[in-house]
Design a protein around this motif. Structure first.
Motif, short mmCIF file in Angstrom:
data_model
loop_
_atom_site.label_atom_id
_atom_site.label_comp_id
_atom_site.label_asym_id
_atom_site.label_seq_id
_atom_site.Cartn_x
_atom_site.Cartn_y
_atom_site.Cartn_z
N LEU A 32 19.45 1.12 -15.29
CA LEU A 32 19.94 0.66 -16.44
C LEU A 32 20.16 -0.70 -16.73
CD1 LEU A 32 21.00 2.20 -18.97
CD2 LEU A 32 23.20 1.93 -17.96
N GLY A 33 20.52 -1.47 -15.60
CA GLY A 33 20.73 -2.84 -15.65
C GLY A 33 19.36 -3.52 -16.11
N ALA A 34 18.46 -3.18 -15.32
CA ALA A 34 16.93 -3.53 -15.62
C ALA A 34 16.63 -3.41 -17.08
CB ALA A 34 16.05 -3.04 -14.71
N LEU A 35 16.82 -2.26 -17.47
CA LEU A 35 16.18 -2.04 -19.07
C LEU A 35 17.32 -2.99 -19.97
CD1 LEU A 35 16.17 1.81 -19.13
CD2 LEU A 35 14.51 0.26 -19.41
N ALA A 36 18.40 -3.17 -19.36
CA ALA A 36 19.41 -3.90 -20.30
C ALA A 36 18.95 -5.47 -20.18
CB ALA A 36 20.91 -4.08 -19.88
N LEU A 37 18.42 -5.86 -19.28
CA LEU A 37 17.92 -7.17 -18.97
C LEU A 37 16.37 -7.63 -20.06
CD1 LEU A 37 17.86 -8.08 -15.47
CD2 LEU A 37 19.35 -9.12 -17.30
N LEU A 38 16.03 -6.42 -20.12
CA LEU A 38 14.73 -6.55 -21.12
C LEU A 38 15.29 -6.28 -22.58
CD1 LEU A 38 12.20 -4.39 -19.17
CD2 LEU A 38 12.40 -6.82 -19.34
N ALA A 39 16.18 -5.32 -22.90
CA ALA A 39 16.48 -4.80 -24.22
C ALA A 39 17.46 -5.85 -24.99
CB ALA A 39 17.07 -3.28 -24.14
N VAL A 40 18.43 -6.44 -24.09
CA VAL A 40 19.71 -7.14 -24.73
C VAL A 40 19.12 -8.39 -25.42
CG1 VAL A 40 21.59 -8.55 -24.26
CG2 VAL A 40 21.45 -6.25 -23.32
N PRO A 41 17.94 -9.07 -24.86
CA PRO A 41 17.47 -10.40 -25.23
C PRO A 41 16.73 -9.96 -26.86
CG PRO A 41 17.13 -10.69 -23.03
CD PRO A 41 17.51 -9.07 -23.22
N LEU A 42 16.12 -8.90 -26.83
CA LEU A 42 15.38 -8.45 -27.96
C LEU A 42 16.50 -8.20 -29.10
CD1 LEU A 42 12.90 -7.91 -29.54
CD2 LEU A 42 12.89 -5.50 -28.46
N LEU A 43 17.45 -7.47 -28.50
CA LEU A 43 18.43 -7.05 -29.60
C LEU A 43 19.17 -8.34 -30.07
CD1 LEU A 43 20.16 -3.87 -27.90
CD2 LEU A 43 18.68 -3.77 -29.89
N LEU A 44 19.39 -9.39 -29.14
CA LEU A 44 20.04 -10.39 -29.76
C LEU A 44 19.30 -11.15 -30.77
CD1 LEU A 44 21.73 -11.75 -26.26
CD2 LEU A 44 22.92 -11.02 -28.36
N TYR A 45 17.74 -11.24 -30.20
CA TYR A 45 17.02 -11.99 -31.37
C TYR A 45 16.85 -11.28 -32.51
CZ TYR A 45 12.47 -12.97 -33.38
OH TYR A 45 11.34 -13.23 -34.37
N ARG A 46 17.04 -9.90 -32.55
CA ARG A 46 16.88 -9.45 -34.02
C ARG A 46 18.17 -9.66 -34.71
NH1 ARG A 46 12.23 -8.09 -35.80
NH2 ARG A 46 13.43 -6.69 -37.42
N LEU A 47 19.38 -9.64 -33.90
CA LEU A 47 20.83 -9.78 -34.60
C LEU A 47 20.72 -11.31 -35.18
CD1 LEU A 47 23.64 -8.80 -35.31
CD2 LEU A 47 24.16 -9.85 -32.83
N ALA A 48 20.10 -12.26 -34.27
CA ALA A 48 20.20 -13.68 -34.60
C ALA A 48 19.40 -13.64 -35.75
CB ALA A 48 19.92 -14.44 -33.55
N LEU A 49 18.01 -13.04 -35.99
CA LEU A 49 17.28 -13.43 -37.03
C LEU A 49 17.90 -12.74 -38.38
CD1 LEU A 49 14.46 -14.23 -38.20
CD2 LEU A 49 13.85 -11.87 -37.61
N HIS A 50 18.66 -11.79 -38.09
CA HIS A 50 19.40 -11.29 -39.42
C HIS A 50 20.34 -12.29 -40.11
CE1 HIS A 50 21.21 -8.18 -42.16
NE2 HIS A 50 22.43 -8.60 -41.59
N CYS A 51 21.13 -12.84 -39.04
CA CYS A 51 22.16 -13.89 -39.11
C CYS A 51 21.68 -15.07 -40.18
CB CYS A 51 23.10 -14.25 -38.41
SG CYS A 51 24.01 -12.78 -37.21
N TRP A 52 20.54 -15.53 -39.42
CA TRP A 52 19.76 -16.83 -39.84
C TRP A 52 19.14 -16.57 -41.32
CZ3 TRP A 52 21.58 -21.22 -38.58
CH2 TRP A 52 22.01 -21.23 -37.48
N ARG A 53 18.68 -15.55 -41.43
CA ARG A 53 18.13 -14.96 -42.84
C ARG A 53 19.16 -14.95 -44.02
NH1 ARG A 53 14.07 -10.06 -41.09
NH2 ARG A 53 12.23 -11.30 -40.69
N ALA A 54 20.62 -14.52 -43.50
CA ALA A 54 21.59 -14.25 -44.60
C ALA A 54 21.93 -16.02 -44.67
CB ALA A 54 22.63 -13.72 -43.89
N ILE A 55 22.14 -16.80 -43.65
CA ILE A 55 22.85 -18.23 -43.67
C ILE A 55 21.41 -18.89 -44.46
CG2 ILE A 55 22.88 -20.44 -42.66
CD1 ILE A 55 23.99 -18.39 -40.01
N ALA A 56 20.35 -18.92 -44.44
CA ALA A 56 19.23 -19.51 -45.29
C ALA A 56 19.36 -19.16 -46.90
CB ALA A 56 17.88 -19.02 -44.62
N GLN A 57 19.44 -17.75 -46.97
CA GLN A 57 19.59 -17.36 -48.36
C GLN A 57 20.92 -18.01 -48.99
OE1 GLN A 57 19.61 -13.06 -48.75
NE2 GLN A 57 19.81 -13.29 -50.99
#
Length: 553
Positions: free
Chosen positions: A128-153
């Motif tokens: 589960l930890g290994a999956l988290a190491l792979l999944a968490v950065p991707l989830l953080l990227y998607r979350l950050a992208l959503h935030c930056w799109r809202a900020i840019a708008q």
């Protein structure tokens, strides 16, 4: 008076604009200002401001004013950088909280799997930890992208840009003015992530780029000018007591809890006709990376820079093992914690390497480390010290204990009959079951840590009183302080060192250099580093009073 119509980019005016930008900014700021006061794995946001986020928002506002709303590529780049920043922040604050030292990407990444195995986590948790190491950065990227799109708008509306630019310049000025006139103008900022990444990049470059580490090693002691005449052919046991730190002296509760065990240890030494003198030294590492302490003491070369370790192993620098070997001692490296080949250990020059597979232990396994320290000592004695000293070459032995290694469980029971420890029936199934059933606690590890050190005092005192060769010189030294969850935040890097011998003249030379009789060294910061202790050992072993600090003209 006619009210101004809201901008098409902000259909609800200032209120709608603030509602649109506040959420994404607060979320990104919370993730970029994580703090962890330990000892757990779960950080929390701080009521501080991320300097990098300030710079990014001001830059994005400038981009919008100059070139219009940023495109998808720019926003994705910002999101990827934000995800990396957040992950770096998490690991930096969490490693500091758990291990009491800064993250070292080069070394910690190489030993991460071993740390997981030490903790004996179930396979599903590791997976589960290994999956988290792979999944968490991707989830953080998607979350950050959503935030930056809202900020840019939100930044596409031009009216707030001058205020954003002015506020950004003021904040940057506050950050830059820190320290001027002794003022703290960064009190509301969180520690930036960029210096963390820059430092890790420097560590990696120093290790991976050719020629970068060539000038890092400090000079070696002058082994050639030192003899071993002052030892008179005695056997020498250099015992690295795992995680035996100055916290056991400086923390009142820990000192009080260990006081009966220390007293019993001192009584056993006295009953065996032995004396002890003690001091403090500063270890090159904290909370882990024991090999740095071993290398510094055995070579006399400064290991504060972890990158110096691999460079040292690639040299022909002299070591204590080679020094003893050159003067007729048989040299033995007794490392029951080594569970895989260690070819780089050839650097030290031992005659024999005894790892987990080659010391002859046939008893039951106690957790990840398998072999109890008392059994390891019994096997070392039987194989190297049982013959009378006059019928064999003297021994120089380096033995690293395991019981007090985090997570300090399972702890083997003490066995009064040492002869049983060389066989397969030293421990009963019930004793093994009780040891394995004791819970591991990363949240409250102090009781187990103290029990483990008490076990070390017990078996070592018994051995030195009843079984050890009478002329044995024992050097017991901590390799580093335990985890910060044991030693506390801001603890020193000091460790105790005890010199145990029946040779009063030898101990007097240590006293002349600042050692103190008994098991309690002087209070206060350590007066020397481990590399300085190596030079002191050479001087004392030489036997010339003029060479020992404090005894010459």
């Amino acid at each position: 008076m006619t009210r101004a119509r809201p901008s098409p980019m902000s259909p609800s005016g200032w209120g709608g604009w603030l509602a649109r930008i506040a959420g994404p900014l607060l979320l990104l700021n919370a993730l970029l200002t994580l703090e962890n006061h330990g000892p757990g794995l779960w950080p929390r946001p701080a009521l501080r401001l991320s300097f990098e986020l300030v710079v990014a928002v001001v830059a994005l506002a400038g981009w919008a004013a100059w070139r219009g709303r940023p495109g998808t590529r720019v926003l994705r780049l910002l999101a990827a950088a934000s995800a990396c920043w957040i992950v770096a922040r998490y690991f930096d604050v969490t490693v500091s909280a758990v291990f009491g030292r800064q993250l070292n990407l080069y070394w910690d990444s190489r030993h991460a799997l071993e740390v997981l195995r030490m903790g004996e986590f179930p396979a599903w948790q590791i997976a589960l930890g290994a999956l988290a190491l792979l999944a968490v950065p991707l989830l953080l990227y998607r979350l950050a992208l959503h935030c930056w799109r809202a900020i840019a708008q939100a930044l596409a509306w031009p009216r707030p840009r001058p205020a954003i630019g002015l506020a950004g310049l003021l904040l940057v000025a506050c950050f830059a003015a820190h320290g001027i006139g002794g003022r703290d103008t960064r009190w509301f900022f969180s520690m930036p992530v960029a210096p963390i990444l820059a430092q890790q990049a420097g560590v990696l470059a120093g290790q991976l780029l050719p020629g970068q580490a060539s000038a890092r090693l400090t000079p070696s002691p002058d082994f050639a000018q030192a003899s071993l005449a002052g030892l008179h052919g005695a056997d020498v046991l250099l015992l690295f007591a795992e995680s035996y730190g100055a916290t056991t002296l400086d923390n009142p509760r820990q000192a009080a809890a260990l006081a009966p065990r220390r007293a019993a240890f001192a009584q056993a030494l006295a009953a065996g006709g032995l004396q002890v003198v003690s001091a403090r030294v500063r270890s090159p590492t904290y909370g882990g990376a024991s090999w740095l302490a071993h290398a510094e003491l055995l070579s006399g070369v400064d290991m504060q820079d972890p990158g110096a370790y691999e460079l040292l192993l690639a040299t022909q620098r002299p070591t204590l093992a080679r020094h003893f070997q050159a003067h007729g001692w048989r040299t033995v490296n007794w490392m029951p914690g080594l569970q895989r080949p260690w070819p780089e250990g050839r650097f030290y020059g031992y005659d024999r390497y005894g790892d987990a597979e080659h010391i002859g232990y046939r008893g039951p396994a106690f957790g990840y480390w398998r072999i109890p320290d008392q059994a390891s000592m019994a096997l070392l004695h039987a194989q190297e010290l049982a013959a009378p000293p006059g019928t064999r070459a003297p021994r120089f032995m380096v033995f690293a204990t395991l019981a007090s290694h985090a997570p300090f469980r399972p702890l083997p029971p003490y066995v009064s009959d040492w002869d049983k420890l060389a066989g397969s029936e030293a421990y009963t199934p019930a004793e093994v079951a009780r040891s394995l059933a004791a819970p591991v606690s990363w949240q409250a590890p102090v009781p187990a840590y103290l029990e483990a050190l008490g076990y070390t005092f017990e078996w070592l005192g018994d051995y030195l009183e009843h079984r050890a060769p009478r002329q044995l010189l024992t050097i017991m030294i901590g390799d580093h302080q335990p985890l910060a969850s044991v030693s506390g935040a801001g603890a020193s890097w000091d460790v105790p060192v005890h010199i145990i011998s029946s040779d009063a003249a030898l101990l007097q030379r240590f006293e002349a250099a600042g050692f103190r009789p008994g098991l309690l060294p002087q209070e206060g910061p350590a007066p020397m580093r481990m590399e300085a202790l190596t030079r002191l050992l050479l001087a004392v072993f030489d036997g010339s009073p003029a060479r020992v600090p404090g005894t010459g003209e």
